[in-house]
Design a protein around this motif. Structure first.
Motif, PDB file in Angstrom:
ATOM      1  N   THR A  44       2.722 -16.882  -6.450  1.00 53.65           N
ATOM      2  CA  THR A  44       2.246 -16.817  -5.059  1.00 53.65           C
ATOM      3  C   THR A  44       1.160 -15.757  -4.911  1.00 53.65           C
ATOM      4  O   THR A  44       0.111 -16.021  -4.318  1.00 53.65           O
ATOM      5  CB  THR A  44       3.414 -16.523  -4.099  1.00 53.65           C
ATOM      6  N   LEU A  45       1.394 -14.584  -5.463  1.00 48.87           N
ATOM      7  CA  LEU A  45       0.399 -13.517  -5.377  1.00 48.87           C
ATOM      8  C   LEU A  45      -0.869 -13.907  -6.137  1.00 48.87           C
ATOM      9  O   LEU A  45      -1.983 -13.622  -5.689  1.00 48.87           O
ATOM     10  CB  LEU A  45       0.976 -12.202  -5.909  1.00 48.87           C
ATOM     11  N   GLY A  46      -0.700 -14.573  -7.265  1.00 51.70           N
ATOM     12  CA  GLY A  46      -1.855 -15.052  -8.021  1.00 51.70           C
ATOM     13  C   GLY A  46      -2.679 -16.059  -7.236  1.00 51.70           C
ATOM     14  O   GLY A  46      -3.916 -16.020  -7.253  1.00 51.70           O
ATOM     15  N   VAL A  47      -2.013 -16.968  -6.538  1.00 49.19           N
ATOM     16  CA  VAL A  47      -2.713 -17.960  -5.716  1.00 49.19           C
ATOM     17  C   VAL A  47      -3.466 -17.261  -4.583  1.00 49.19           C
ATOM     18  O   VAL A  47      -4.604 -17.631  -4.272  1.00 49.19           O
ATOM     19  CB  VAL A  47      -1.738 -19.034  -5.174  1.00 49.19           C
ATOM     20  N   VAL A  48      -2.860 -16.245  -3.999  1.00 48.85           N
ATOM     21  CA  VAL A  48      -3.551 -15.481  -2.946  1.00 48.85           C
ATOM     22  C   VAL A  48      -4.822 -14.858  -3.533  1.00 48.85           C
ATOM     23  O   VAL A  48      -5.890 -14.904  -2.907  1.00 48.85           O
ATOM     24  CB  VAL A  48      -2.632 -14.392  -2.340  1.00 48.85           C
ATOM     25  N   GLY A  49      -4.723 -14.319  -4.742  1.00 51.11           N
ATOM     26  CA  GLY A  49      -5.896 -13.734  -5.393  1.00 51.11           C
ATOM     27  C   GLY A  49      -6.983 -14.764  -5.648  1.00 51.11           C
ATOM     28  O   GLY A  49      -8.173 -14.507  -5.392  1.00 51.11           O
ATOM     29  N   VAL A  50      -6.604 -15.922  -6.133  1.00 50.10           N
ATOM     30  CA  VAL A  50      -7.578 -16.992  -6.378  1.00 50.10           C
ATOM     31  C   VAL A  50      -8.217 -17.439  -5.070  1.00 50.10           C
ATOM     32  O   VAL A  50      -9.439 -17.642  -4.998  1.00 50.10           O
ATOM     33  CB  VAL A  50      -6.914 -18.180  -7.113  1.00 50.10           C
ATOM     34  N   MET A  51      -7.392 -17.586  -4.046  1.00 49.06           N
ATOM     35  CA  MET A  51      -7.922 -18.003  -2.741  1.00 49.06           C
ATOM     36  C   MET A  51      -8.924 -16.969  -2.217  1.00 49.06           C
ATOM     37  O   MET A  51      -9.991 -17.329  -1.712  1.00 49.06           O
ATOM     38  CB  MET A  51      -6.789 -18.207  -1.736  1.00 49.06           C
ATOM     39  N   ALA A  52      -8.594 -15.705  -2.335  1.00 47.97           N
ATOM     40  CA  ALA A  52      -9.499 -14.650  -1.866  1.00 47.97           C
ATOM     41  C   ALA A  52     -10.793 -14.651  -2.678  1.00 47.97           C
ATOM     42  O   ALA A  52     -11.893 -14.520  -2.122  1.00 47.97           O
ATOM     43  CB  ALA A  52      -8.818 -13.298  -1.954  1.00 47.97           C
ATOM     44  N   PHE A  53     -10.660 -14.828  -3.987  1.00 47.33           N
ATOM     45  CA  PHE A  53     -11.819 -14.821  -4.878  1.00 47.33           C
ATOM     46  C   PHE A  53     -12.762 -15.984  -4.601  1.00 47.33           C
ATOM     47  O   PHE A  53     -13.973 -15.856  -4.749  1.00 47.33           O
ATOM     48  CB  PHE A  53     -11.353 -14.843  -6.340  1.00 47.33           C
ATOM     49  N   ALA A  67      -7.313 -15.125   2.934  1.00 43.28           N
ATOM     50  CA  ALA A  67      -6.257 -14.338   2.294  1.00 43.28           C
ATOM     51  C   ALA A  67      -6.086 -13.078   3.136  1.00 43.28           C
ATOM     52  O   ALA A  67      -6.822 -12.110   2.987  1.00 43.28           O
ATOM     53  CB  ALA A  67      -6.613 -13.986   0.861  1.00 43.28           C
ATOM     54  N   THR A  68      -5.105 -13.102   4.023  1.00 37.56           N
ATOM     55  CA  THR A  68      -4.917 -12.000   4.970  1.00 37.56           C
ATOM     56  C   THR A  68      -4.197 -10.824   4.319  1.00 37.56           C
ATOM     57  O   THR A  68      -3.568 -10.961   3.256  1.00 37.56           O
ATOM     58  CB  THR A  68      -4.105 -12.471   6.186  1.00 37.56           C
ATOM     59  N   SER A  69      -4.270  -9.695   4.984  1.00 39.73           N
ATOM     60  CA  SER A  69      -3.543  -8.504   4.516  1.00 39.73           C
ATOM     61  C   SER A  69      -2.049  -8.785   4.437  1.00 39.73           C
ATOM     62  O   SER A  69      -1.370  -8.343   3.512  1.00 39.73           O
ATOM     63  CB  SER A  69      -3.779  -7.328   5.463  1.00 39.73           C
ATOM     64  N   PHE A  70      -1.539  -9.539   5.403  1.00 41.47           N
ATOM     65  CA  PHE A  70      -0.120  -9.889   5.408  1.00 41.47           C
ATOM     66  C   PHE A  70       0.256 -10.601   4.122  1.00 41.47           C
ATOM     67  O   PHE A  70       1.274 -10.305   3.501  1.00 41.47           O
ATOM     68  CB  PHE A  70       0.200 -10.784   6.618  1.00 41.47           C
ATOM     69  N   MET A  71      -0.553 -11.567   3.711  1.00 35.35           N
ATOM     70  CA  MET A  71      -0.255 -12.338   2.505  1.00 35.35           C
ATOM     71  C   MET A  71      -0.280 -11.443   1.267  1.00 35.35           C
ATOM     72  O   MET A  71       0.586 -11.566   0.395  1.00 35.35           O
ATOM     73  CB  MET A  71      -1.247 -13.500   2.371  1.00 35.35           C
ATOM     74  N   TRP A  72      -1.240 -10.557   1.169  1.00 32.86           N
ATOM     75  CA  TRP A  72      -1.330  -9.651   0.028  1.00 32.86           C
ATOM     76  C   TRP A  72      -0.134  -8.701  -0.017  1.00 32.86           C
ATOM     77  O   TRP A  72       0.509  -8.534  -1.063  1.00 32.86           O
ATOM     78  CB  TRP A  72      -2.612  -8.816   0.108  1.00 32.86           C
TER      79      TRP A  72
END
Length: 149
Positions: free
Chosen positions: A40-49, A54-59
């Motif tokens: 999940t955290l990796g997907v958030v990173g990919v989405m942000a990249f 990718a909100t602060s909440f998600m990170w």
């Protein structure tokens, strides 16, 4: 105050094959929870990249749930060694965390649906831990503590 027979019996129960097999399964469930949290955290990173939301909440939430994994795993190891306190904490956390994870995911507008689904996929692993820690093998190894006044 416990006598020597009580301590020997408790030690024997912890060393029982069924008890250790249950703890092995609990450890696997905790690792599965951690793997889903890492994904999940990796997907958030990919989405942000890639420029997606990718909100602060998600990170922060993703990082916290991933960071909790080694703590729960260590408590599970200590419980498998006979620590009632660690066992009680694992049992409590595995009951509360899935409810909190799913409950927060259901708050409208807080996070995108894909994120809620990924986070929600980690909950069944903890539900498994909750069920196993309340099962007969581990309940027998850790009988209820009585309070004396």
């Amino acid at each position: 105050m416990a006598n020597a027979g009580d301590i020997t019996t408790a030690t024997e129960r912890i060393g029982d094959a069924r008890t250790q097999e249950a703890f092995t399964t609990v450890k696997k469930c905790v690792m599965l929870f951690g793997a889903v949290s890492a994904i999940t955290l990796g997907v958030v990173g990919v989405m942000a990249f890639t420029g997606h939301e990718a909100t602060s909440f998600m990170w922060i939430r993703g990082a916290i749930l991933l960071a909790v994994t080694p703590l729960i795993y260590r408590m599970t190891v200590r419980a498998a060694e006979g620590s009632y306190k660690a066992f009680d904490r694992v049992r409590t956390l595995s009951t509360i965390m899935p409810v909190a994870i799913i409950g927060v995911d259901l708050i409208p507008g807080l996070c995108p649906a894909w994120y809620a689904v990924l986070q929600g996929l980690s909950a069944p692993a903890l539900i498994g831990v909750a069920l196993i820690t309340r099962g007969s093998a581990l309940s027998a190894a850790f009988p209820k503590k009585t309070v004396s006044f």
